[in-house]
Design a protein around this motif. Structure first.
Motif, PDB file in Angstrom:
ATOM      1  N   UNK A 177       0.855  -1.180   0.000  1.00  0.00           N
ATOM      2  CA  UNK A 177       0.000   0.000   0.000  1.00  0.00           C
ATOM      3  C   UNK A 177       0.889   1.227   0.000  1.00  0.00           C
ATOM      4  N   UNK A 178       0.550   2.185  -0.836  1.00  0.00           N
ATOM      5  CA  UNK A 178       1.303   3.432  -0.947  1.00  0.00           C
ATOM      6  C   UNK A 178       0.359   4.592  -0.688  1.00  0.00           C
ATOM      7  N   UNK A 179       0.679   5.392   0.335  1.00  0.00           N
ATOM      8  CA  UNK A 179      -0.098   6.592   0.649  1.00  0.00           C
ATOM      9  C   UNK A 179       0.768   7.818   0.417  1.00  0.00           C
ATOM     10  N   UNK A 180       0.274   8.726  -0.419  1.00  0.00           N
ATOM     11  CA  UNK A 180       0.965   9.987  -0.688  1.00  0.00           C
ATOM     12  C   UNK A 180       0.051  11.120  -0.229  1.00  0.00           C
ATOM     13  N   UNK A 221       3.994   7.166   2.763  1.00  0.00           N
ATOM     14  CA  UNK A 221       4.167   5.945   3.528  1.00  0.00           C
ATOM     15  C   UNK A 221       3.966   4.745   2.605  1.00  0.00           C
ATOM     16  N   UNK A 222       4.942   3.830   2.622  1.00  0.00           N
ATOM     17  CA  UNK A 222       4.874   2.579   1.867  1.00  0.00           C
ATOM     18  C   UNK A 222       4.848   1.445   2.875  1.00  0.00           C
ATOM     19  N   UNK A 223       3.839   0.571   2.782  1.00  0.00           N
ATOM     20  CA  UNK A 223       3.649  -0.503   3.754  1.00  0.00           C
ATOM     21  C   UNK A 223       3.445  -1.813   3.017  1.00  0.00           C
ATOM     22  N   UNK A 224       4.027  -2.892   3.548  1.00  0.00           N
ATOM     23  CA  UNK A 224       3.826  -4.233   3.006  1.00  0.00           C
ATOM     24  C   UNK A 224       4.112  -5.239   4.101  1.00  0.00           C
ATOM     25  N   UNK A 225       3.661  -6.462   3.882  1.00  0.00           N
ATOM     26  CA  UNK A 225       3.937  -7.520   4.852  1.00  0.00           C
ATOM     27  C   UNK A 225       5.285  -8.166   4.605  1.00  0.00           C
ATOM     28  N   UNK A 226       5.742  -8.172   3.354  1.00  0.00           N
ATOM     29  CA  UNK A 226       6.981  -8.838   2.973  1.00  0.00           C
ATOM     30  C   UNK A 226       7.907  -7.853   2.259  1.00  0.00           C
ATOM     31  N   UNK A 227       9.232  -8.099   2.312  1.00  0.00           N
ATOM     32  CA  UNK A 227      10.164  -7.197   1.616  1.00  0.00           C
ATOM     33  C   UNK A 227       9.873  -7.056   0.123  1.00  0.00           C
ATOM     34  N   UNK A 228       9.410  -8.139  -0.523  1.00  0.00           N
ATOM     35  CA  UNK A 228       9.112  -8.031  -1.957  1.00  0.00           C
ATOM     36  C   UNK A 228       8.024  -7.011  -2.199  1.00  0.00           C
ATOM     37  N   UNK A 230       6.337  -1.444  -3.873  1.00  0.00           N
ATOM     38  CA  UNK A 230       5.811  -0.129  -3.518  1.00  0.00           C
ATOM     39  C   UNK A 230       6.825   0.961  -3.779  1.00  0.00           C
ATOM     40  N   UNK A 231       8.105   0.669  -3.485  1.00  0.00           N
ATOM     41  CA  UNK A 231       9.173   1.635  -3.760  1.00  0.00           C
ATOM     42  C   UNK A 231       9.330   1.867  -5.257  1.00  0.00           C
ATOM     43  N   UNK A 232       9.160   0.811  -6.052  1.00  0.00           N
ATOM     44  CA  UNK A 232       9.244   0.958  -7.505  1.00  0.00           C
ATOM     45  C   UNK A 232       8.134   1.878  -8.008  1.00  0.00           C
ATOM     46  N   UNK A 261      -1.182  13.589  -4.513  1.00  0.00           N
ATOM     47  CA  UNK A 261      -1.703  12.804  -3.392  1.00  0.00           C
ATOM     48  C   UNK A 261      -2.554  11.652  -3.915  1.00  0.00           C
ATOM     49  N   UNK A 262      -2.389  10.492  -3.295  1.00  0.00           N
ATOM     50  CA  UNK A 262      -3.129   9.312  -3.737  1.00  0.00           C
ATOM     51  C   UNK A 262      -2.957   8.187  -2.728  1.00  0.00           C
ATOM     52  N   UNK A 263      -3.794   7.194  -2.858  1.00  0.00           N
ATOM     53  CA  UNK A 263      -3.599   5.918  -2.176  1.00  0.00           C
ATOM     54  C   UNK A 263      -3.629   4.830  -3.243  1.00  0.00           C
TER      55      UNK A 263
END
Length: 784
Positions: A123-126, A132-139, A144-146, A164-166
């Motif tokens: 999930x990416x919140x701007x 904020x970038x959130x995930x359960x796993x590093x992948x 999300x970073x990409x 701004x977006x989600x």
């Protein structure tokens, strides 16, 4: 044959006259409009398109003062990778730190409670106050970073404003693959890493590495050093295999040490890419048998092949050979920690097994009813070995032709039918049909395409492919792991050509692998594609220019001194043109359909999107002389020539660019359709000669040619098509001239042929091990 034909970035009219590139093969600097543009929608021209995006109000400004904060070391690794990509593309140096809750920061966080339905979800919140970038796993965090990196590269310079977006996102498929053939042509470690970075930024997660074939063994196996010492080198066909300084054979060599492979595997893993190695059996084995002849059926030592196509050399079926393959795989599984090992299984013509008394006796010993069942026993043996080492076997769809172990996975390349059959039998499947996902096929019909294989697979064709067949029920559809694009490299010597073939078609593969099927839309993808091209330029990726160039068709009336011109772009982008010598700009006339020009004329044209040219404008020179010439790219295939049109490269010079020819190898024949023969006294044909370097196996009987009358064959020119009137027949020389070409002028007999006719041009006789290829054809005025 040594090169004297203009090559590389030469541009010709598609089906008409010669053109001149304004600036050939130059990298285009992003325009001011591109640099300043902020997307008018929140998607930031994202590729692949995310599963769900909601736009907010305002924007976040990313600057040199923006901190990248992480909750722990694992999240910080993703933040560091994001910073690396941003530094490489925008020149922005951002610091990273573990901990902190600063407003105005970008936060990367791993949250075990986050449930996105996939380990790759994020999930990416701007917001104006932070990201904020959130995930359960590093992948998932990495992807999300990409996405955030893509949003940050919608402008080439200046402030980075991210709307701004989600975004709540997860991939459609778990296998989003790309296969690279390093056996036919070898890539450096640095180029492999560049491709892995590009894969990661397309959210592709599986790198299938084709490491062994008839033309080269590329992986070091310490127990069998000759595999790379001998099998890693071949002598290229023709002049390419001769040292120009000494005249001695010049080998083409290359392999990856185990240390290099570990480095590449680790590099891929850092980018959440799994490497799947392929060791091809029982066919495509000539390089291995050249290294250890006892592995073959005949006991003979063949050379490492310098030819393309389907070869006859197979591994034998002795116990010692099975043990050899297991010993090879024992070292392979130690190098590649991923779940799968690919064992090939494709194009293993069984002629050697069928004709060998020893193989037939061995088959009876093992209880194999036929040769395909024997291959099935080998697959079963290797599957058990791999399973015992914690791996799963995957092979090309030919492995379905025998009983297949339940855990085996099928990669369907001969269409999707093999995948359908496998899924119905309960096997997992990766869809990889040659008709849709082979990236060594030409992507346009324009003359700037590099050497490649038959047919045309456009960006739109790739995008349109649907991996899940409607014929499967819901339970069977679950066996479709995903899709994979394949890049075979017989005709791809250079990294630049490799990147031309991959990009932007790999972007279409990425979206099909990630985006929900219902959200795919070609027109929307085409709108987002120009921004992806900007990212390619930032990354130094030499994407194909041809999908963004202009094709021209000219219907000339020489007597009236006019020509009717039709322009087109392969992907349907808007075309603007000029006829006054000026460069086309956003306000130049838009091409709305065929139009007339008085001869001579100079036409300039470019494809545009959002007011900017997508490739360098092209200059087309139309005059009476150029209208009398057709290059091989402009000539048509003769109706009986078959489907296998290849774009073939000359064999010399040993280094650098070489001439390129369009030819059909099953029946070499060229046709100038609707040639205007009014006032024409002769036909001038320029031909070159290149090695015939193809193994056709069971397709060999399909190759045919006209019988020769003289020692070296004849040039034949027919009017009204190949079955029409024979207009001229000239004996061919034994060899081409010093420049590698021969030019023959065929005088047309009386009474003069007149009007428009289809000119058919052939050379008689079976000229192997070489073949004549047409370079260009000219009409010579000289009759009333």
């Amino acid at each position: 044959m040594m090169q004297s034909k203009s090559t590389g970035c030469r541009l010709w009219l598609a089906g008409a006259v010669m053109l001149v590139a304004l600036t050939a093969c130059a990298d285009r600097t992003p325009t001011a409009t591109e640099a300043a543009a902020v997307p008018d929608v929140a998607d930031g021209a994202l590729i692949p398109k995310p599963a769900r995006l909601e736009q907010g109000d305002g924007a976040f400004v990313l600057s040199v003062d923006t901190p990248l904060l992480s909750a722990d070391a694992a999240a910080e690794a993703v933040a560091v990778r994001f910073a690396d990509y941003l530094r490489a593309t925008r020149g922005l140096e951002l610091g990273t730190a573990v901990g902190g809750a600063d407003e105005g920061a970008v936060h990367f966080a791993l949250d075990p409670a986050f449930d996105g339905g996939s380990p790759e979800a994020y999930r990416l919140d701007v917001a104006p106050t932070g990201v904020r970038v959130v995930a359960a796993e590093p992948a998932g965090l990495f992807y999300g970073a990409v996405t955030l990196w893509q949003l940050a590269t919608t402008q080439a310079e200046g402030d980075i404003r991210i709307p701004s977006m989600r975004i709540e996102d997860a991939p459609r498929f778990g296998w989003r693959g790309f296969m690279l053939d390093s056996a036919r042509h070898f890539q450096s470690v640095e180029q492999i890493k560049k491709l892995l970075d590009a894969m990661a930024l397309h959210k592709l997660n599986t790198f299938h590495w084709h490491l062994t074939d008839d033309q080269g063994w590329r992986i070091e196996i310490k127990r069998y050093p000759k595999l790379t010492e001998i099998g890693g080198c071949r002598i290229p066909a023709g002049d390419a295999g001769i040292d120009p300084a000494s005249g001695k054979p010049r080998p083409y060599c290359g392999h990856y040490t185990q240390e290099q492979i570990r480095d590449i595997v680790a590099y891929a893993a850092e980018r959440h890419i799994t490497v799947v190695p392929e060791i091809d059996v029982p066919g495509h084995a000539q390089a291995a048998i050249a290294s250890y002849p006892e592995l073959g059926v005949t006991g003979e030592r063949p050379p490492v092949s310098n030819e393309w196509g389907v070869h006859s050399w197979l591994f034998n079926v002795e116990e010692e050979t099975f043990v050899f393959l297991e010993n090879v795989l024992a070292e392979v599984v130690e190098l590649f920690p991923g779940e799968y090992v690919h064992i090939g299984g494709d194009e293993a013509v069984k002629d050697q097994w069928e004709s060998s008394a020893r193989v037939q006796a061995r088959m009876r010993e093992l209880g194999a009813q036929d040769e395909m069942a024997m291959q099935g026993l080998l697959v079963e043996r290797l599957e058990k070995f791999l399973a015992g080492n914690g791996k799963r076997l995957i092979g090309w769809d030919e492995i379905l032709e025998a009983e297949l172990p339940p855990a085996a996975t099928v990669m369907s390349w001969r269409g999707i039918e093999g995948g359908i059959e496998a899924a119905r039998k309960g096997h997992d499947v990766v869809m990889s049909p040659s008709s849709d996902l082979y990236l060594d096929y030409l992507q346009t019909t324009l003359p700037d395409e590099p050497p490649g294989r038959p047919a045309t697979i456009t960006v739109q064709d790739v995008y349109a492919f649907e991996p899940v067949p409607a014929e499967l029920d819901a339970g069977q559809q679950k066996h479709i792991l995903g899709l994979q694009a394949n890049m075979w490299t017989e005709h791809t010597r250079f990294d630049e050509r490799l990147e031309h073939n991959l990009f932007p078609r790999l972007a279409a593969v990425a979206e099909s692998g990630w985006t929900p099927a219902a959200d795919k839309n070609w027109d929307d993808f085409r709108r987002r594609l120009p921004m992806q091209l900007q990212r390619y330029r930032m990354l130094g990726i030499g994407h194909a220019q041809t999908p963004f160039q202009v094709a021209i068709e000219v219907d000339d009336d020489r007597a009236a001194g006019i020509a009717t011109v039709a322009l087109s772009n392969p992907l349907g982008y808007e075309i603007r043109h000029t006829t006054d010598g000026s460069m086309p700009v956003a306000t130049s006339p838009a091409h709305a359909g065929p139009f007339e020009v008085a001869l001579p004329a100079e036409l300039r044209a470019a494809a545009f999107f959002d007011g900017e040219p997508l490739a360098e404008p092209q200059t087309f020179v139309l005059d009476p002389a150029s209208l009398l010439v057709r290059t091989d790219e402009q000539l048509a295939i003769c109706p009986d020539a078959g489907r296998l049109l290849l774009r073939l490269e000359d064999d010399g010079p040993a280094d650098g660019e070489r001439a390129i020819f369009n030819a059909t190898i099953f029946y070499p024949c060229w046709q100038w359709n609707a040639a205007d023969l009014d006032g024409i006294g002769a036909v001038k044909v320029r031909l070159g000669r290149i090695p015939y370097y193809f193994q056709l196996a069971h397709d060999e009987p399909s190759r045919h040619f006209e019988p020769a009358v003289t020692a070296h064959g004849e040039l034949m020119v027919h009017g009204g098509g190949c079955e029409g009137e024979l207009l001229a027949q000239l004996p061919m020389p034994a060899e081409p001239g010093a420049d590698g070409f021969v030019e023959l002028e065929a005088v047309l007999p009386p009474p003069p042929a007149a009007g428009r006719q289809d000119l058919c041009i052939r050379v008689t006789g079976d000229t192997r091990p070489a073949m004549w290829v047409v370079d260009r054809v000219g009409l010579v005025p000289g009759r009333p």
